[in-house]
Enzyme design. Structure first.
Site, PDB file in Angstrom:
ATOM      1  N   ARG A   1       0.861  -1.201   0.000  1.00 31.91           N
ATOM      2  CA  ARG A   1       0.000   0.000   0.000  1.00 31.91           C
ATOM      3  C   ARG A   1       0.890   1.242   0.000  1.00 31.91           C
ATOM      4  O   ARG A   1       1.438   1.667   1.029  1.00 31.91           O
ATOM      5  CB  ARG A   1      -0.900   0.027   1.219  1.00 31.91           C
ATOM      6  CG  ARG A   1      -1.783   1.275   1.305  1.00 31.91           C
ATOM      7  CD  ARG A   1      -2.790   1.359   0.199  1.00 31.91           C
ATOM      8  NE  ARG A   1      -3.762   0.270   0.305  1.00 31.91           N
ATOM      9  CZ  ARG A   1      -4.634  -0.035  -0.641  1.00 31.91           C
ATOM     10  NH1 ARG A   1      -4.648   0.643  -1.765  1.00 31.91           N
ATOM     11  NH2 ARG A   1      -5.471  -1.028  -0.481  1.00 31.91           N
TER      12      ARG A   1
ATOM     13  N   GLN B   1      -8.331  -7.709  -8.453  1.00 30.90           N
ATOM     14  CA  GLN B   1      -8.319  -6.306  -8.871  1.00 30.90           C
ATOM     15  C   GLN B   1      -6.896  -5.895  -9.195  1.00 30.90           C
ATOM     16  O   GLN B   1      -5.954  -6.241  -8.475  1.00 30.90           O
ATOM     17  CB  GLN B   1      -8.870  -5.420  -7.737  1.00 30.90           C
ATOM     18  CG  GLN B   1      -8.472  -3.957  -7.864  1.00 30.90           C
ATOM     19  CD  GLN B   1      -9.557  -3.005  -7.440  1.00 30.90           C
ATOM     20  OE1 GLN B   1     -10.671  -3.010  -7.995  1.00 30.90           O
ATOM     21  NE2 GLN B   1      -9.220  -2.179  -6.474  1.00 30.90           N
TER      22      GLN B   1
ATOM     23  N   ARG C   1       1.479  -7.002  -9.240  1.00 32.57           N
ATOM     24  CA  ARG C   1       1.857  -6.322  -7.988  1.00 32.57           C
ATOM     25  C   ARG C   1       1.887  -7.261  -6.779  1.00 32.57           C
ATOM     26  O   ARG C   1       2.380  -6.861  -5.717  1.00 32.57           O
ATOM     27  CB  ARG C   1       0.905  -5.162  -7.713  1.00 32.57           C
ATOM     28  CG  ARG C   1      -0.537  -5.594  -7.447  1.00 32.57           C
ATOM     29  CD  ARG C   1      -1.414  -4.392  -7.102  1.00 32.57           C
ATOM     30  NE  ARG C   1      -2.775  -4.836  -6.792  1.00 32.57           N
ATOM     31  CZ  ARG C   1      -3.670  -4.061  -6.201  1.00 32.57           C
ATOM     32  NH1 ARG C   1      -3.371  -2.806  -5.900  1.00 32.57           N
ATOM     33  NH2 ARG C   1      -4.876  -4.517  -5.944  1.00 32.57           N
TER      34      ARG C   1
ATOM     35  N   HIS D   1       0.908   2.667 -10.461  1.00 31.83           N
ATOM     36  CA  HIS D   1      -0.042   3.202  -9.476  1.00 31.83           C
ATOM     37  C   HIS D   1       0.705   4.045  -8.432  1.00 31.83           C
ATOM     38  O   HIS D   1       0.771   3.689  -7.253  1.00 31.83           O
ATOM     39  CB  HIS D   1      -0.759   2.018  -8.809  1.00 31.83           C
ATOM     40  CG  HIS D   1      -2.039   2.366  -8.126  1.00 31.83           C
ATOM     41  ND1 HIS D   1      -2.108   3.204  -7.050  1.00 31.83           N
ATOM     42  CD2 HIS D   1      -3.310   1.982  -8.374  1.00 31.83           C
ATOM     43  CE1 HIS D   1      -3.367   3.312  -6.657  1.00 31.83           C
ATOM     44  NE2 HIS D   1      -4.111   2.596  -7.438  1.00 31.83           N
TER      45      HIS D   1
ATOM     46  N   ASP E   1     -11.693   9.975  -7.637  1.00 37.32           N
ATOM     47  CA  ASP E   1     -11.227   8.786  -8.361  1.00 37.32           C
ATOM     48  C   ASP E   1     -11.570   8.997  -9.826  1.00 37.32           C
ATOM     49  O   ASP E   1     -12.700   8.779 -10.248  1.00 37.32           O
ATOM     50  CB  ASP E   1     -11.920   7.529  -7.815  1.00 37.32           C
ATOM     51  CG  ASP E   1     -11.261   6.252  -8.314  1.00 37.32           C
ATOM     52  OD1 ASP E   1     -11.669   5.164  -7.851  1.00 37.32           O
ATOM     53  OD2 ASP E   1     -10.332   6.345  -9.144  1.00 37.32           O
TER      54      ASP E   1
ATOM     55  N   GLU F   1      -1.380   8.495 -11.613  1.00 36.16           N
ATOM     56  CA  GLU F   1      -1.020   7.172 -12.118  1.00 36.16           C
ATOM     57  C   GLU F   1      -1.041   7.115 -13.642  1.00 36.16           C
ATOM     58  O   GLU F   1      -2.122   7.110 -14.256  1.00 36.16           O
ATOM     59  CB  GLU F   1      -2.001   6.149 -11.561  1.00 36.16           C
ATOM     60  CG  GLU F   1      -2.262   6.251 -10.067  1.00 36.16           C
ATOM     61  CD  GLU F   1      -3.550   5.564  -9.644  1.00 36.16           C
ATOM     62  OE1 GLU F   1      -4.041   4.702 -10.397  1.00 36.16           O
ATOM     63  OE2 GLU F   1      -4.086   5.899  -8.578  1.00 36.16           O
TER      64      GLU F   1
HETATM   65  O1  TA6 Z   1      -6.218   3.834  -9.053  1.00 41.03           O
HETATM   66  C1  TA6 Z   1      -7.408   4.093  -8.396  1.00 41.03           C
HETATM   67  C2  TA6 Z   1      -8.046   2.785  -7.980  1.00 41.03           C
HETATM   68  O2  TA6 Z   1      -8.469   2.052  -9.105  1.00 41.03           O
HETATM   69  C3  TA6 Z   1      -9.192   3.104  -7.034  1.00 41.03           C
HETATM   70  O3  TA6 Z   1     -10.441   2.850  -7.639  1.00 41.03           O
HETATM   71  C4  TA6 Z   1      -8.909   2.215  -5.830  1.00 41.03           C
HETATM   72  O4  TA6 Z   1      -9.510   0.952  -6.001  1.00 41.03           O
HETATM   73  C5  TA6 Z   1      -7.385   2.167  -5.883  1.00 41.03           C
HETATM   74  O5  TA6 Z   1      -7.117   1.964  -7.253  1.00 41.03           O
HETATM   75  C6  TA6 Z   1      -6.723   1.198  -4.952  1.00 41.03           C
HETATM   76  O6  TA6 Z   1      -7.023  -0.112  -5.324  1.00 41.03           O
HETATM   77  P1  TA6 Z   1      -6.415  -1.293  -4.396  1.00 41.03           P
HETATM   78  O7  TA6 Z   1      -6.824  -2.559  -5.065  1.00 41.03           O
HETATM   79  O8  TA6 Z   1      -4.937  -1.101  -4.367  1.00 41.03           O
HETATM   80  O9  TA6 Z   1      -7.013  -1.084  -3.032  1.00 41.03           O
END
Ligand code: TA6
Length: 299
Positions: free
Chosen positions: A61, A80, A85, A158, A205, A275
């Site tokens: 994070r 996601q 990563r 990111h 966002d 990003e």
């Molecule tokens: O980059 C923005 C995003 O897509 C947000 O929608 C939020 O989900 C963030 O990434 C962090 O995602 P994560 O899976 O690292 O908690």
């Protein structure tokens, strides 16, 4: 100029780049995640949550997590932001660069190290991290199709920037750009940014579309309470032709920050994600094809 290896149980866990200017960069082999960049002036440009998991149990994070082969979760079976990563990348010291002016390393990942049944394609990722002669940080993600059929992908760096105080922070360089607002009820609506300086007072966002840095020295300026961070991002085909790329701007704000166990409750006051990526849609890469996503951070 040196590259240090910090090992754990005989395996490289962290690479530390030491530049003659005094600039320092640290990269975890887990996720090839940059977690620190202190420039020659001693300014930390990268934000890392103090509660980030650094033991390989989940994506780090903060820093610069790498998003591939998907942004978000369009492929529901896959995590996601994909699998780049949250897997350990390879590192070959032979690829180090320690010239008079630059110090850099390259990490790699391929389908023998990380893959997903919902995206079963041979690939190779290479991630180059350089502290350059002028003390900026250049991070280049190369996506290569090493298979016999084309695949679709998204990728993104990111980047969590350390802005110190979000209430004193504004972003220039986005005016008149089109964006998707992921906080709105209808995220498909195309909006236009009308502000020269974008400030932050709530959960943000947004996916700004086709905001590539046209050339060196352009890009996005993040004005903070104690200076400006220049962020340049661009995507290129192997032949050097530029691909219109996108820029995501994210701050989870107070409620969502508190809802993430690895995100400092007050972290939203000190960070802002800018990003660079190819995320507005999937991109098709033919066999033998290569795309590079290059980011430069300087202050
Ligand atoms: O980059 C923005 C995003 O897509 C947000 O929608 C939020 O989900 C963030 O990434 C962090 O995602 P994560 O899976 O690292 O908690």
């Amino acid at each position: 100029m040196s590259v240090e290896q910090i090992t754990d149980d005989g395996k490289v866990k962290i690479l530390r780049l030491n530049h003659k200017s005094g600039a320092v960069c640290e990269i975890y082999t887990y996720g090839a995640t940059v977690t620190k960049f202190k420039n020659a002036a001693g300014k930390d440009l990268i934000w890392l949550s103090t509660t980030a998991k650094l033991d390989g149990t989940k994506a780090i994070r903060g820093g610069i997590p790498l998003v591939f082969p998907q942004f978000g979760q369009p492929i529901k079976e896959m995590a996601q932001h994909g699998f780049a990563r949250n897997n350990t990348w390879g590192y070959d010291k032979e690829s180090d660069i320690t010239s008079d002016d630059e110090v850099g390393v390259t990490l790699f990942l391929d389908q023998t190290m990380a893959t997903h049944e919902a995206w079963p394609f041979p690939y190779r990722l290479e991630f180059q991290v350089f502290i350059t002669s002028n003390g900026s940080l250049r991070t280049s993600l190369f996506v290569k199709n090493t298979g016999a059929e084309a695949f679709k992908f998204q990728c993104l760096q990111h980047t969590y920037l350390n802005v110190g105080d979000i209430s004193k922070t504004s972003v220039n360089g986005l005016q008149y750009q089109r964006y998707l607002d992921k906080t709105s009820a209808d995220t498909s609506v195309l909006n236009t940014e009308d502000r020269a300086a974008v400030d932050f007072k709530l959960f943000t966002d947004r996916v700004y579309l086709n905001v590539s840095s046209p050339s060196e020295g352009k890009g996005i300026q993040v004005s903070t309470g104690d200076g400006t961070i220049q962020v340049e991002g661009r995507a290129l085909w192997k032949d050097g032709n530029q691909i219109p790329s996108d820029t995501v701007v994210w701050n989870p704000w107070e409620e969502k920050a508190k809802g993430m166990g690895d995100f400092d409750d007050d972290g939203y006051l000190k960070m802002l994600c800018i990003e660079p990526g190819l995320v507005a849609d999937f991109h098709l890469l033919p066999p033998g094809g290569q795309v590079s996503l290059v980011q430069s951070l300087s202050a």
